[in-house]
Design a protein around this motif. Sequence first.
Motif, mmCIF file in Angstrom:
data_model
loop_
_atom_site.group_PDB
_atom_site.id
_atom_site.type_symbol
_atom_site.label_atom_id
_atom_site.label_comp_id
_atom_site.label_asym_id
_atom_site.label_seq_id
_atom_site.Cartn_x
_atom_site.Cartn_y
_atom_site.Cartn_z
ATOM 1 N N TYR A 239 29.599 12.684 46.863
ATOM 2 C CA TYR A 239 29.095 13.860 46.139
ATOM 3 C C TYR A 239 27.858 14.506 46.797
ATOM 4 C CZ TYR A 239 27.194 16.583 42.228
ATOM 5 O OH TYR A 239 26.667 17.563 41.450
ATOM 6 N N LYS B 217 24.831 17.153 32.123
ATOM 7 C CA LYS B 217 25.020 17.342 33.566
ATOM 8 C C LYS B 217 23.753 17.908 34.197
ATOM 9 C CE LYS B 217 28.987 18.787 35.415
ATOM 10 N NZ LYS B 217 30.233 19.538 35.629
ATOM 11 N N GLN C 61 32.838 16.826 42.539
ATOM 12 C CA GLN C 61 31.967 16.540 41.375
ATOM 13 C C GLN C 61 32.281 15.145 40.805
ATOM 14 O OE1 GLN C 61 29.265 16.341 39.263
ATOM 15 N NE2 GLN C 61 29.252 18.586 39.395
ATOM 16 N N CYS D 246 34.713 5.030 42.651
ATOM 17 C CA CYS D 246 33.917 5.932 41.801
ATOM 18 C C CYS D 246 32.417 5.765 42.015
ATOM 19 C CB CYS D 246 34.264 5.722 40.320
ATOM 20 S SG CYS D 246 36.028 5.722 39.996
ATOM 21 N N ASN E 221 29.895 13.606 38.584
ATOM 22 C CA ASN E 221 29.254 13.473 37.272
ATOM 23 C C ASN E 221 30.160 14.031 36.187
ATOM 24 O OD1 ASN E 221 26.771 12.320 38.137
ATOM 25 N ND2 ASN E 221 26.211 14.331 38.972
ATOM 26 N N ASP E 222 30.266 13.282 35.128
ATOM 27 C CA ASP E 222 31.130 13.682 34.030
ATOM 28 C C ASP E 222 30.434 13.327 32.720
ATOM 29 O OD1 ASP E 222 34.399 14.082 33.429
ATOM 30 O OD2 ASP E 222 33.250 13.010 31.893
ATOM 31 N N LYS F 232 35.418 7.563 36.820
ATOM 32 C CA LYS F 232 36.562 8.374 37.264
ATOM 33 C C LYS F 232 36.285 8.922 38.667
ATOM 34 C CE LYS F 232 38.761 8.256 33.253
ATOM 35 N NZ LYS F 232 39.833 7.274 33.125
ATOM 36 N N LYS G 9 36.146 15.050 40.782
ATOM 37 C CA LYS G 9 37.033 16.208 40.572
ATOM 38 C C LYS G 9 36.730 17.213 41.671
ATOM 39 C CE LYS G 9 37.409 15.862 35.565
ATOM 40 N NZ LYS G 9 36.416 15.954 34.484
ATOM 41 N N HIS H 243 29.844 5.509 37.380
ATOM 42 C CA HIS H 243 30.936 6.465 37.148
ATOM 43 C C HIS H 243 32.244 5.703 36.973
ATOM 44 C CE1 HIS H 243 28.120 9.562 38.296
ATOM 45 N NE2 HIS H 243 27.924 8.983 39.463
ATOM 46 N N GLU I 244 31.379 12.623 29.890
ATOM 47 C CA GLU I 244 31.953 11.529 29.111
ATOM 48 C C GLU I 244 32.187 10.281 29.957
ATOM 49 O OE1 GLU I 244 36.004 10.452 26.633
ATOM 50 O OE2 GLU I 244 35.708 12.515 27.360
ATOM 51 N N HIS I 245 32.686 10.468 31.166
ATOM 52 C CA HIS I 245 33.135 9.316 31.947
ATOM 53 C C HIS I 245 32.061 8.727 32.863
ATOM 54 C CE1 HIS I 245 37.092 9.788 30.365
ATOM 55 N NE2 HIS I 245 37.163 11.047 30.783
ATOM 56 N N SER I 246 30.920 9.369 33.010
ATOM 57 C CA SER I 246 29.804 8.730 33.716
ATOM 58 C C SER I 246 29.088 7.860 32.696
ATOM 59 C CB SER I 246 28.853 9.775 34.298
ATOM 60 O OG SER I 246 29.511 10.487 35.328
#
Lengths: 359, 432
Positions: free
Chosen positions: A244, B51, A251, A239, A253-254, A192, A195, A190, A256-258
């Motif tokens: 989590y 996800k 959260q 990160c 998991n992303d 980021k 969130k 990850h 785009e950013h994971s």
Amino acid sequence: MAEAQALRKAVECGVPDNDKYMHPTLLKNRGNWKYHDRPRPGVLHHVSHSGDQVWSVRAGTQRQMDTHTIRKLCDIAEQYAEGFVRFTIRSNIEYIVADQKKVDPLIAKLEGEGFPVGGTGNSVTMVAHTQGWLHCDIPGTDASGVVKSMMDQLYDEFKNEQMPNRVHLSTSCCEINCGGQADLAVIIQHTKPPKINHDLVANVCERPAVVARCPVAAIRPALVNGKPSLEVDEKKCICCGACYPPCPPMQINDPEHSKLAIWVGGKNSNARGKPTFMKMVASGLPNNAPRWPEVNEVVGRILRTYKADARPWERMADWIDRIGWPRFFEKTGLPFTKYLIDDWRGSRANLNASNHVRF
Amino acid sequence: MAKPMHPTPNLDQLETGPWPSFVTGLKRLAKDKDYVVDVLGHLEHSYQTRKGYWKGGTVGVRGYGGGIIPRFTEIKDEAGQPVFKDAAEFHTLRVMPPPGMHYDTATLRQFCDIWDKYGSGLIALHGQSGDIMMQGCTTENVQKAWDEINEMGFDLGGAGPAVRTSMSCVGAARCEQSCYDEAKAHKAVINSFLDDIHRPALPYKFKFKFSGCGNDCMNAIQRSDMAVIGTWRDNIRTDDELGKKWFARHGMNELINDVVSRCPTKALQIKDAGAVRKDAHISAVALDGKQCLEIDNKDCVRCMHCINVMTGALAPGKDKGASILVGGKSHLKIGGLMGTLVVPFMKLETEEDREKLVELAQSIIDFFAENALEHERTGEMIERIGLVNFLEGIGLDVDAHMINTPRTNPYVRTDGWDEEVAKIEARKKAAA
């Protein structure tokens, strides 16, 4: 009667004895084997001190198997083998026969039904496979699809023994790394901080436990919008996603950013050098379902370089030990970035405390 | 016939290519089961949005606190109703396999029958802890499926802060490198901790793994809190006939490059047949009429490399047993840890030997239960309190085999030195 059935009490029988599930020649020669050889890729031939012999034919499976596939594997065992199978730690199936004449027809049948025969010796064997989106509650990516994409690409390497030594692969859908140490591993990285859904934290998370999970003490209790919640010091946050699982409103998991990272040089075996941990050599690869082409490109590139350059019996770790890390990055063309220099606890042991330099 | 399929453009792409496809298998199940139609829809949604959408919960079977991995869908519509309603619940039963993962086909077929009846029809062989994973079951059917699996003579594995399902290699059943009966040790240990498997009450998970030699095919050293790894004390066994056969086929270059120079402790030398040393710890295998490969077994660390290359010509000794390593684990929270050697050698031949292994395991688990912090693995606990405190807690004496090097810093209070020396001397005397 229905009531009696509903109250059935569990029999805590534990692990069953394996005698009754084992091929009779194995049972008879248990603990008395003399040597083995490999007549061809995918076949192990074991000889006992008693003179008995068995041939084990190894084939790849998808691990996540539907009952039709399992029954098909059973049909093959009954018609072409002797009714007994076992599975390896890497989800390969092994058919055991005491009659050499059965080997070739068995191989032909397995291949004909779409199960590649291989995975022995110095091949690339099946990926240690985790759960991912199909079933896990915290996955950053899928496992089955990544494995399928990788093994499609490495199909010939599974079926042949052309690598310098065995190659073990793993995938992990979060940084917990369920897939484990491997010559080459693909792991979510990850990029980021989590969130946080502050409306849910107080009801869902045991806050002190979440604070305690953080490896860098970046999480602290806070009152947000009048509600008890948690906040993350984003400068400290690495990160990792450890917060989590105990606190799903954080959260991590992303889409785009994971990203996905590649690690190399893990080895569990004590053969030659002591067991080694794998090291991160690439990151920032996109989580590009359904086939992860960017990941596969890097995996293929590293394995091709290893295949061309390593000497017989050198595992990935042995090879890099010989050529050194600068040449690993040079030969593979992978960029060596500052993020690959360890700064976690004990990190100075991973720095070069010498003037050993290969020119 | 099941309901119509959801479109699965992403998953469809995983049906191409030569490796067996799990998607094709799921689609086959979906022909008869609405459940799997929705499982595929659910997974496709993950592929599209990148996800995961399963959350945990509490589902169990009577009398057990673990062994079921509950999963409830989080893909809900505006009214809070599951979008994929037939796959709203997707629980897994973790079932412990026979040691070595041997099966007759009748047993596998029986698992299939039960799972077609009560579950999705999807079975993973096997999970990363070694479980047969019966994947995809409704809350209502979990107990029914379990009752029938239990009737077969199988039991549920661990989940959560519990002793977990174990794995042992094929070992004695088919491997000449096996140094103890892995399956018997596996069964003896695991079946002594069923309460700790079925009713999670430890600080965190605790894993055992059993490998028959240093090749460690079960990855015990880095994947288990207590690793039992086979080894031997006497000399490597040799077979001149197989040695000559190997040499005739592979020659001197391979012998030097692949065997002698790869020995990590330089225990191998090539000698003229007449020059082989006669000491009791020397073994030698003939290469041809003139030369031998000589092994100094005092220098050998039983790494397995030369035996792997020259299988049969070289083999583990006869005085076999296992080393015990403690504290292996993966990344979170403090980083990956390898197991640390705490018992260099113990015999594992008899029931009494295996009882001693169980006693050791019991004392380690007891110490872990009392001293680890919540969510702390054994290796993390040892890192926090130091190996010596751990050893004293479980009643093991220190041993120079446990370290790579002695301390490299002076930061230790040593005013008990003379007493420790006296204890060591007393032990030596008692052993003499």
